[in-house]
Motif scaffolding. Structure first.
Motif, short mmCIF file in Angstrom:
data_model
loop_
_atom_site.label_atom_id
_atom_site.label_comp_id
_atom_site.label_asym_id
_atom_site.label_seq_id
_atom_site.Cartn_x
_atom_site.Cartn_y
_atom_site.Cartn_z
N UNK A 180 0.86 -1.17 0.00
CA UNK A 180 0.00 0.00 0.00
C UNK A 180 0.90 1.23 0.00
N UNK A 181 0.30 2.40 -0.24
CA UNK A 181 1.05 3.65 -0.10
C UNK A 181 0.26 4.55 0.83
N UNK A 182 0.90 5.62 1.29
CA UNK A 182 0.24 6.53 2.23
C UNK A 182 -0.93 7.22 1.54
N UNK A 203 -7.16 -5.41 -0.63
CA UNK A 203 -7.66 -6.22 0.49
C UNK A 203 -8.33 -7.48 -0.05
N UNK A 204 -9.03 -7.35 -1.19
CA UNK A 204 -9.67 -8.52 -1.81
C UNK A 204 -8.63 -9.59 -2.13
N UNK A 205 -7.46 -9.17 -2.66
CA UNK A 205 -6.38 -10.12 -2.93
C UNK A 205 -5.83 -10.72 -1.64
N UNK A 206 -5.67 -9.88 -0.62
CA UNK A 206 -5.17 -10.37 0.67
C UNK A 206 -6.13 -11.42 1.24
N UNK A 207 -7.43 -11.20 1.10
CA UNK A 207 -8.42 -12.17 1.61
C UNK A 207 -8.30 -13.49 0.86
N UNK A 208 -8.09 -13.42 -0.47
CA UNK A 208 -7.90 -14.65 -1.26
C UNK A 208 -6.69 -15.43 -0.75
N UNK A 216 -4.18 0.45 9.75
CA UNK A 216 -5.29 0.38 10.71
C UNK A 216 -6.64 0.45 9.99
N UNK A 217 -6.67 1.10 8.82
CA UNK A 217 -7.90 1.12 8.01
C UNK A 217 -8.10 -0.23 7.31
N UNK A 218 -6.99 -0.91 6.99
CA UNK A 218 -7.05 -2.21 6.30
C UNK A 218 -7.46 -3.32 7.25
N UNK A 219 -7.00 -3.26 8.49
CA UNK A 219 -7.19 -4.36 9.44
C UNK A 219 -8.64 -4.76 9.64
N UNK A 220 -9.60 -3.83 9.83
CA UNK A 220 -10.99 -4.27 10.03
C UNK A 220 -11.54 -5.10 8.87
N UNK A 221 -11.04 -4.86 7.66
CA UNK A 221 -11.51 -5.62 6.50
C UNK A 221 -10.95 -7.05 6.49
N UNK A 232 0.95 -2.49 13.64
CA UNK A 232 1.88 -2.09 12.58
C UNK A 232 3.14 -1.46 13.17
N UNK A 233 4.29 -1.86 12.62
CA UNK A 233 5.55 -1.30 13.12
C UNK A 233 6.44 -0.91 11.95
#
Length: 167
Positions: free
Chosen positions: A84-86, A97-102, A132-137, A148-149
């Motif tokens: 991701x980027x800022x 996120x869809x790819x991460x879920x796959x 932190x926006x990605x995590x709930x998904x 995240x670190x």
């Protein structure tokens, strides 16, 4: 092994469990030669050192066989990376996120990373906010390793698949 043993006396045992007791290294070597086997030092730091009369070639072969068997049973962990980027748009986040879920559904570990460019390095918390926006998904598909670190130019977060998602 054999003539390379420098100790004068050894506690000697046979391959079949025979205990020869504490004997001179020369006698132990003679016994091993009579049986057509090798004298192998097992515990060189013991007092007196412990040696065993065995077929060293067969012993090495069996150890290699055990190693290969253990290697077969190992599970290879595949880590997939989603970058991701800022300054990422919401629909781009949803697509990644869809790819991460796959990946999580296939049982892969997912490393979510935000690359910090130039002056973004001054505010790494912006990268953590994206994660932190990605995590709930991803929450219902996996478990998070840690918050995240920052590691160098990246802000990372590891997500492991939940046990019931693995196929």
């Amino acid at each position: 092994m054999n003539e390379e043993i420098t100790a004068r006396e050894v506690r000697c045992t046979g391959d079949d469990g025979t205990n020869y007791g504490i004997i001179s290294t020369r006698d132990a070597q003679g016994t091993a030669d009579e049986l057509g086997l090798d004298l192998v030092l097992i515990a060189p730091d013991a007092k007196p050192p412990v040696a065993k009369i065995m077929d060293y070639g067969k012993f090495k072969y069996q150890q290699e066989k055990k190693k290969k068997e253990a290697k077969k049973k190992q599970k290879v962990i595949v880590v997939k990376e989603v970058k991701f980027s800022v300054k990422i748009a919401e629909n781009d986040i949803n697509y990644k996120v869809k790819h991460a879920i796959e990946f999580l559904e296939k049982g892969y570990h997912v490393k979510c990373r935000v690359f910090l460019k130039g002056r973004e390095m001054a505010h790494p918390e912006a990268g953590a906010e994206v994660l932190e926006r990605v995590w709930p998904m991803l929450e219902e598909y996996g478990t998070r390793d840690a918050l995240p670190k920052q590691e160098g130019r990246f802000v990372n977060m590891m997500v492991f698949p939940k046990a019931e998602n693995k196929k």
